[in-house]
Design a protein around this motif. Structure first.
Motif, PDB file in Angstrom:
ATOM      1  N   SER A 183      57.551  52.767 -28.790  1.00 53.19           N
ATOM      2  CA  SER A 183      58.840  53.265 -29.279  1.00 53.19           C
ATOM      3  C   SER A 183      59.585  54.013 -28.169  1.00 53.19           C
ATOM      4  CB  SER A 183      58.635  54.192 -30.487  1.00 53.19           C
ATOM      5  OG  SER A 183      58.020  53.509 -31.555  1.00 53.19           O
ATOM      6  N   TYR A 184      58.830  54.733 -27.375  1.00 53.10           N
ATOM      7  CA  TYR A 184      59.412  55.464 -26.248  1.00 53.10           C
ATOM      8  C   TYR A 184      60.107  54.489 -25.289  1.00 53.10           C
ATOM      9  CZ  TYR A 184      59.610  59.288 -22.801  1.00 53.10           C
ATOM     10  OH  TYR A 184      60.033  60.264 -21.926  1.00 53.10           O
ATOM     11  N   PHE A 185      59.398  53.396 -24.975  1.00 50.58           N
ATOM     12  CA  PHE A 185      59.981  52.396 -24.073  1.00 50.58           C
ATOM     13  C   PHE A 185      61.174  51.688 -24.715  1.00 50.58           C
ATOM     14  CE2 PHE A 185      55.422  52.024 -22.398  1.00 50.58           C
ATOM     15  CZ  PHE A 185      55.657  52.933 -21.381  1.00 50.58           C
ATOM     16  N   ALA A 186      61.047  51.348 -25.997  1.00 50.68           N
ATOM     17  CA  ALA A 186      62.123  50.634 -26.689  1.00 50.68           C
ATOM     18  C   ALA A 186      63.381  51.484 -26.789  1.00 50.68           C
ATOM     19  CB  ALA A 186      61.658  50.223 -28.087  1.00 50.68           C
ATOM     20  N   ALA A 187      63.198  52.811 -26.898  1.00 52.55           N
ATOM     21  CA  ALA A 187      64.346  53.712 -26.998  1.00 52.55           C
ATOM     22  C   ALA A 187      65.006  53.968 -25.650  1.00 52.55           C
ATOM     23  CB  ALA A 187      63.903  55.040 -27.606  1.00 52.55           C
ATOM     24  N   LEU A 227      81.379  45.207 -24.669  1.00 50.62           N
ATOM     25  CA  LEU A 227      80.903  45.528 -26.018  1.00 50.62           C
ATOM     26  C   LEU A 227      79.423  45.911 -25.998  1.00 50.62           C
ATOM     27  CD1 LEU A 227      82.624  42.727 -28.151  1.00 50.62           C
ATOM     28  CD2 LEU A 227      83.047  45.198 -28.304  1.00 50.62           C
ATOM     29  N   ALA A 228      78.638  45.148 -25.225  1.00 51.00           N
ATOM     30  CA  ALA A 228      77.204  45.434 -25.125  1.00 51.00           C
ATOM     31  C   ALA A 228      76.966  46.786 -24.464  1.00 51.00           C
ATOM     32  CB  ALA A 228      76.503  44.332 -24.335  1.00 51.00           C
ATOM     33  N   ILE A 229      77.685  47.051 -23.387  1.00 56.28           N
ATOM     34  CA  ILE A 229      77.523  48.319 -22.656  1.00 56.28           C
ATOM     35  C   ILE A 229      77.881  49.497 -23.555  1.00 56.28           C
ATOM     36  CG2 ILE A 229      78.479  49.717 -20.770  1.00 56.28           C
ATOM     37  CD1 ILE A 229      78.744  46.992 -19.213  1.00 56.28           C
ATOM     38  N   GLU A 230      78.974  49.376 -24.292  1.00 56.64           N
ATOM     39  CA  GLU A 230      79.398  50.454 -25.192  1.00 56.64           C
ATOM     40  C   GLU A 230      78.357  50.694 -26.285  1.00 56.64           C
ATOM     41  OE1 GLU A 230      83.203  51.690 -28.064  1.00 56.64           O
ATOM     42  OE2 GLU A 230      83.043  49.657 -27.255  1.00 56.64           O
ATOM     43  N   ALA A 231      77.826  49.603 -26.848  1.00 54.77           N
ATOM     44  CA  ALA A 231      76.819  49.740 -27.908  1.00 54.77           C
ATOM     45  C   ALA A 231      75.543  50.394 -27.373  1.00 54.77           C
ATOM     46  CB  ALA A 231      76.502  48.376 -28.508  1.00 54.77           C
ATOM     47  N   CYS A 232      75.127  50.006 -26.167  1.00 59.65           N
ATOM     48  CA  CYS A 232      73.927  50.597 -25.558  1.00 59.65           C
ATOM     49  C   CYS A 232      74.140  52.088 -25.283  1.00 59.65           C
ATOM     50  CB  CYS A 232      73.575  49.880 -24.254  1.00 59.65           C
ATOM     51  SG  CYS A 232      73.025  48.174 -24.483  1.00 59.65           S
ATOM     52  N   ALA A 233      75.335  52.431 -24.806  1.00 59.42           N
ATOM     53  CA  ALA A 233      75.641  53.837 -24.523  1.00 59.42           C
ATOM     54  C   ALA A 233      75.651  54.652 -25.810  1.00 59.42           C
ATOM     55  CB  ALA A 233      76.987  53.943 -23.811  1.00 59.42           C
ATOM     56  N   ASN A 234      76.254  54.101 -26.865  1.00 51.52           N
ATOM     57  CA  ASN A 234      76.301  54.809 -28.148  1.00 51.52           C
ATOM     58  C   ASN A 234      74.901  55.014 -28.732  1.00 51.52           C
ATOM     59  OD1 ASN A 234      79.089  55.013 -28.054  1.00 51.52           O
ATOM     60  ND2 ASN A 234      79.424  53.151 -29.259  1.00 51.52           N
ATOM     61  N   ALA A 235      74.024  54.036 -28.509  1.00 51.13           N
ATOM     62  CA  ALA A 235      72.645  54.124 -29.012  1.00 51.13           C
ATOM     63  C   ALA A 235      71.742  54.919 -28.069  1.00 51.13           C
ATOM     64  CB  ALA A 235      72.067  52.731 -29.214  1.00 51.13           C
ATOM     65  N   ARG A 236      72.284  55.323 -26.951  1.00 53.31           N
ATOM     66  CA  ARG A 236      71.552  56.054 -25.913  1.00 53.31           C
ATOM     67  C   ARG A 236      70.366  55.251 -25.380  1.00 53.31           C
ATOM     68  NH1 ARG A 236      70.250  61.994 -27.748  1.00 53.31           N
ATOM     69  NH2 ARG A 236      69.849  61.012 -29.770  1.00 53.31           N
ATOM     70  N   MET A 237      70.504  53.923 -25.399  1.00 51.80           N
ATOM     71  CA  MET A 237      69.506  53.058 -24.771  1.00 51.80           C
ATOM     72  C   MET A 237      69.914  52.876 -23.311  1.00 51.80           C
ATOM     73  SD  MET A 237      68.612  50.184 -27.657  1.00 51.80           S
ATOM     74  CE  MET A 237      67.684  50.592 -29.130  1.00 51.80           C
ATOM     75  N   ILE A 238      69.611  53.899 -22.527  1.00 51.20           N
ATOM     76  CA  ILE A 238      70.152  53.956 -21.177  1.00 51.20           C
ATOM     77  C   ILE A 238      69.572  52.866 -20.279  1.00 51.20           C
ATOM     78  CG2 ILE A 238      68.461  55.580 -20.192  1.00 51.20           C
ATOM     79  CD1 ILE A 238      70.995  57.041 -19.011  1.00 51.20           C
ATOM     80  N   HIS A 239      68.343  52.431 -20.569  1.00 46.55           N
ATOM     81  CA  HIS A 239      67.747  51.358 -19.759  1.00 46.55           C
ATOM     82  C   HIS A 239      68.506  50.053 -19.952  1.00 46.55           C
ATOM     83  CE1 HIS A 239      66.220  50.736 -23.716  1.00 46.55           C
ATOM     84  NE2 HIS A 239      65.235  49.902 -23.399  1.00 46.55           N
ATOM     85  N   LEU A 240      68.857  49.749 -21.197  1.00 41.72           N
ATOM     86  CA  LEU A 240      69.590  48.516 -21.479  1.00 41.72           C
ATOM     87  C   LEU A 240      71.038  48.633 -21.001  1.00 41.72           C
ATOM     88  CD1 LEU A 240      68.750  45.857 -22.708  1.00 41.72           C
ATOM     89  CD2 LEU A 240      69.502  46.679 -24.939  1.00 41.72           C
ATOM     90  N   GLU A 241      71.589  49.835 -21.080  1.00 46.74           N
ATOM     91  CA  GLU A 241      72.938  50.060 -20.549  1.00 46.74           C
ATOM     92  C   GLU A 241      72.962  49.784 -19.050  1.00 46.74           C
ATOM     93  OE1 GLU A 241      76.258  53.649 -20.079  1.00 46.74           O
ATOM     94  OE2 GLU A 241      74.372  54.043 -21.138  1.00 46.74           O
ATOM     95  N   ALA A 242      71.919  50.216 -18.345  1.00 46.16           N
ATOM     96  CA  ALA A 242      71.828  49.965 -16.903  1.00 46.16           C
ATOM     97  C   ALA A 242      71.798  48.467 -16.615  1.00 46.16           C
ATOM     98  CB  ALA A 242      70.578  50.632 -16.343  1.00 46.16           C
ATOM     99  N   MET A 243      70.978  47.737 -17.372  1.00 46.47           N
ATOM    100  CA  MET A 243      70.827  46.298 -17.135  1.00 46.47           C
ATOM    101  C   MET A 243      72.112  45.541 -17.434  1.00 46.47           C
ATOM    102  SD  MET A 243      67.021  45.820 -18.756  1.00 46.47           S
ATOM    103  CE  MET A 243      66.018  47.308 -18.806  1.00 46.47           C
ATOM    104  N   MET A 244      72.810  45.909 -18.503  1.00 45.98           N
ATOM    105  CA  MET A 244      74.058  45.227 -18.842  1.00 45.98           C
ATOM    106  C   MET A 244      75.143  45.512 -17.800  1.00 45.98           C
ATOM    107  SD  MET A 244      73.658  43.261 -21.423  1.00 45.98           S
ATOM    108  CE  MET A 244      72.062  42.925 -20.635  1.00 45.98           C
ATOM    109  N   ASN A 245      75.169  46.741 -17.304  1.00 47.52           N
ATOM    110  CA  ASN A 245      76.123  47.053 -16.234  1.00 47.52           C
ATOM    111  C   ASN A 245      75.810  46.252 -14.979  1.00 47.52           C
ATOM    112  OD1 ASN A 245      78.270  49.252 -16.586  1.00 47.52           O
ATOM    113  ND2 ASN A 245      76.520  50.150 -17.678  1.00 47.52           N
ATOM    114  N   GLU A 246      74.547  46.126 -14.662  1.00 47.15           N
ATOM    115  CA  GLU A 246      74.155  45.375 -13.463  1.00 47.15           C
ATOM    116  C   GLU A 246      74.496  43.895 -13.605  1.00 47.15           C
ATOM    117  OE1 GLU A 246      70.261  44.768 -10.564  1.00 47.15           O
ATOM    118  OE2 GLU A 246      70.003  45.624 -12.570  1.00 47.15           O
ATOM    119  N   ARG A 247      74.209  43.310 -14.784  1.00 46.96           N
ATOM    120  CA  ARG A 247      74.534  41.888 -15.003  1.00 46.96           C
ATOM    121  C   ARG A 247      76.045  41.677 -15.014  1.00 46.96           C
ATOM    122  NH1 ARG A 247      69.218  41.991 -14.246  1.00 46.96           N
ATOM    123  NH2 ARG A 247      68.241  39.972 -14.644  1.00 46.96           N
ATOM    124  N   CYS A 248      76.759  42.633 -15.604  1.00 45.68           N
ATOM    125  CA  CYS A 248      78.226  42.535 -15.627  1.00 45.68           C
ATOM    126  C   CYS A 248      78.779  42.584 -14.206  1.00 45.68           C
ATOM    127  CB  CYS A 248      78.809  43.665 -16.458  1.00 45.68           C
ATOM    128  SG  CYS A 248      80.601  43.612 -16.611  1.00 45.68           S
TER     129      CYS A 248
END
Length: 674
Positions: free
Chosen positions: A440-444, A623-644
């Motif tokens: 759960s720690y990793f998923a969050a 949209l993905a970056i905003e959703a990740c930021a709102n959910a505080r899933m910072i790891h996924l936010e990083a990956m979406m920014n990098e792919r973008c």
């Protein structure tokens, strides 16, 4: 050699000093040496008086003070307590009593005296020391009935279990059983024998000593007077049948069905859906059309042994994807609850059903059964239901709750449930809760830091000590995953380093255990491969993971696996025009879309990230970056920014590409990845 010479010289000096002591002082310190490292005035007073002396407390204190003056004892931090000034000194007093009859009789005398003092003071260490002494001598020296010693071993085993020392508890239980090895067998002390063997079964099973547990089970099944007295043995027989057959949960469920049939609860192993519908109708008739939650008002069931057997069988049915059997058990249990009452075990069955309904994407119904389970457990006193409550919460937190709440909100509770269940002897569930904590720690996307690594190391050590070998490798792989992300490994996409070596671990196991570890290790590696954009490893991990079902009873594990399997599948599918990978990515996207529509806060950012990966575009990425930021899933936010950023570079939009890359770098840094 020098150390040996010095120690021998010191021992000679101490032995000489012992001989010079007054006889009373000498005896007092010998008795002290046979108790513990720290001895208190009250305990020595009891021992001396039992030994025929007539001392008051002040006189005992004077003996201690003289020993302090002689350099033999030191004052302890607690009032009226002392400790030997060196281990060698205590050993010298201990060895001053000759091995053989003299020492055996002294051990029995001290054991009896400490048992008497325990009865007065309730100090648990007294009972531990007493029973250890009594167990250490040949039985012919015991000057009271051996069944009394068996009872003492049972008492101290329960104390050890309450402190989560299952290994020590098992030792006492084995000693207790040995005390009752008489020609009369189970004819004498039936209740004591049954309790000893039942506790021994649980201890041996917990430690993974399945052969020893099976031998104890066989003893109970052959000698127990009635089916009710066999229920604990049957319960562990169900559990062990799955564990010893390489985690084949289907075999466990089959054993459960056979056991229930012995109790007259006829149950097909593979019921048809027509059979399930028939059982559902019977349950509805028993409820007389009243709402499900009305079950919490039913009276309390007097004996829930059958419910316990139903619970364990249903749990294994869920884990082997035998949902018709799991459903049948729910409706059977509901019928029993309507006539005989409810119990914590019925709450567990409702929770199991909630888990199964999540697998079928019936989220509203899953929540209803989850709420029913919680409400039932709350009807019972905390001291009676604490373990059941923790187990139930663990099931719901690991499966149902993540469909409603962010992973990060329940993480701390998994650690508390781990501690509670370990203290109650629910070792497998406790270690499982610890594993969900990490997943759960990793998923969050919570920060990677030394605190996390230390906690995972504690869980790993606990799993190892408690015989939960299948969990040890998962904790090791988790720690290596973190080390890779922190740049502390030679190859960031291989799980090979200070914490874990995947190839070596996989080479030591076979069958289902190997398949499960391969799944878990590959879940970490596909994420690493996606982060570090390693095409070859992404392809290898996709090939490994595509054969596993997309659903997992453990939501955090499912989330981690299919999130990065889907992202990697779209990455390579688009890059190489691989239709199979694109199809896999779309299947995963549908799963996440269904969870998103069901209200899952965890699925929403993943679903939008998969949509962006499927068909890259500025709007979709944003949209993905905003959703990740709102959910505080910072790891996924990083990956979406990098792919973008990479996609914008392909569109020759250098300015925005640089902005997204800087944001990706900032997010990775906040996450802790290097």
């Amino acid at each position: 050699e020098i150390n040996s010479f010095v120690n021998n010289d010191v021992e000679s000096m101490i032995k000489s000093k012992i001989k010079e002591l007054d006889v009373k002082d000498q005896r007092a310190l010998i008795l002290s040496a046979y108790t513990s490292n720290i001895i208190d005035v009250g305990t020595l007073h009891s021992l001396l008086n039992a030994d025929g002396f007539s001392f008051d407390m002040d006189q005992v204190s004077v003996i201690f003070e003289r020993a302090v003056t002689e350099g033999l004892l030191l004052r302890s931090s607690s009032p009226h307590t002392f400790t030997f000034s060196h281990d060698i000194i205590q050993a010298a007093f201990y060895e001053s009593v000759e091995v053989g009859e003299e020492r055996n009789r002294l051990l029995v005398f001290i054991g009896n005296a400490l048992v008497s003092r325990y009865a007065l003071t309730g100090q648990e260490w007294l009972l531990f020391v007493a029973v250890n002494h009594l167990n250490s001598v040949p039985q012919e020296y015991i000057d009271f009935p051996l069944d009394k010693l068996a009872e003492l071993n049972l008492d101290v085993a329960k104390l050890a279990s309450s402190k989560a020392d299952v290994s020590q508890a098992a030792d006492y239980l084995r000693a207790g059983v040995k005390c009752l090895e008489t020609d009369n067998g189970w004819k004498n002390q039936y209740d004591l024998r049954l309790e000893l063997f039942n506790d021994l079964i649980q201890a041996e099973a917990t430690l993974g000593n399945y052969s020893a547990a099976e031998a104890a089970i066989e003893e109970v099944l052959q000698n127990a007077a009635c089916l009710d007295d066999k229920s604990v043995a049957h319960l562990h027989l169900i559990h062990i049948s799955a564990q010893k057959n390489d985690l084949d949960f289907g075999i466990g469920a089959e054993t459960g069905v056979k056991v229930l049939n012995e109790y007259g609860r006829e149950l097909p192993l593979h019921p048809s859906w027509l059979h399930v519908a028939s059982e559902r109708m019977r349950a509805a008739l028993k409820r007389r059309g009243k709402p499900l939650m009305n079950l919490i008002n039913m009276p309390i069931m007097e004996d829930d042994a059958i419910m316990r057997l139903y619970n364990d069988t249903q749990r294994l049915a869920n884990m082997s994807n035998n949902f018709p059997l799991a459903s049948t058990i729910l409706y059977r249990a509901t019928q029993i609850a309507c006539t005989e009452g409810i119990s914590p075990q019925f709450a567990q069955i409702a929770a199991n059903s909630s888990v199964r309904l999540v697998a079928e994407s019936k989220f509203k119904k899953a929540n209803r059964y989850g709420n029913l389970a919680r409400a039932i457990v709350e009807r019972f006193p905390q001291d009676q239901s604490e373990a059941d409550c923790a187990e139930l919460k663990a099931k719901l937190k690991a499966t149902v709750d993540p469909t409603r709440y962010p992973f990060r909100e329940g993480i701390a509770e998994f650690h508390e449930m781990y501690k509670t269940m370990i203290s109650h002897g629910l070792v497998e569930m406790g270690i499982g809760s610890a594993m969900v904590y990490g997943l759960s720690y990793f998923a969050a996307g919570l920060p990677l830091n030394s605190i996390l690594d230390k906690k995972l190391a504690v869980y790993e050590r606990s799993a190892n000590e408690l015989g939960q070998k299948s969990f040890v490798s998962v904790f090791q792989a988790s720690r290596q995953f973190v080390l890779n992300l922190l740049g502390k490994s030679d190859n960031v996409v291989l799980l090979s380093g200070n914490a874990f070596d995947e190839d070596r671990a996989l080479g030591q196991i076979e069958g289902n255990s190997k398949a499960m570890l391969l799944r878990d290790a590959s879940t970490f590696r596909v994420q690493l491969a996606y982060i570090f954009n390693d095409t070859a490893t992404m392809k290898e991990m996709i090939e490994r993971l595509k054969t596993y079902p997309l659903f997992d009873l453990m939501t955090a594990r499912q989330h981690l696996r299919i999130t990065f399997l889907g992202l990697a599948a779209f990455e390579l599918g688009n890059r190489e025009t691989n239709k199979e990978y694109l199809k896999l990515g779309k299947s995963i996207t549908r799963v996440m879309k269904k969870l998103d529509k069901g209200g899952s806060a965890n699925a929403h950012p993943v679903y939008l990230s998969l949509e962006a990966a499927k068909k890259p575009g500025k709007e979709r990425y944003n949209l993905a970056i905003e959703a990740c930021a709102n959910a505080r899933m910072i790891h996924l936010e990083a990956m979406m920014n990098e792919r973008c950023s990479a996609w914008l570079q392909e569109q020759n939009d250098e300015g925005n590409a640089r902005a997204h890359m800087l944001r990706a770098f900032s997010c990775y840094h906040s996450w802790g990845a290097r």
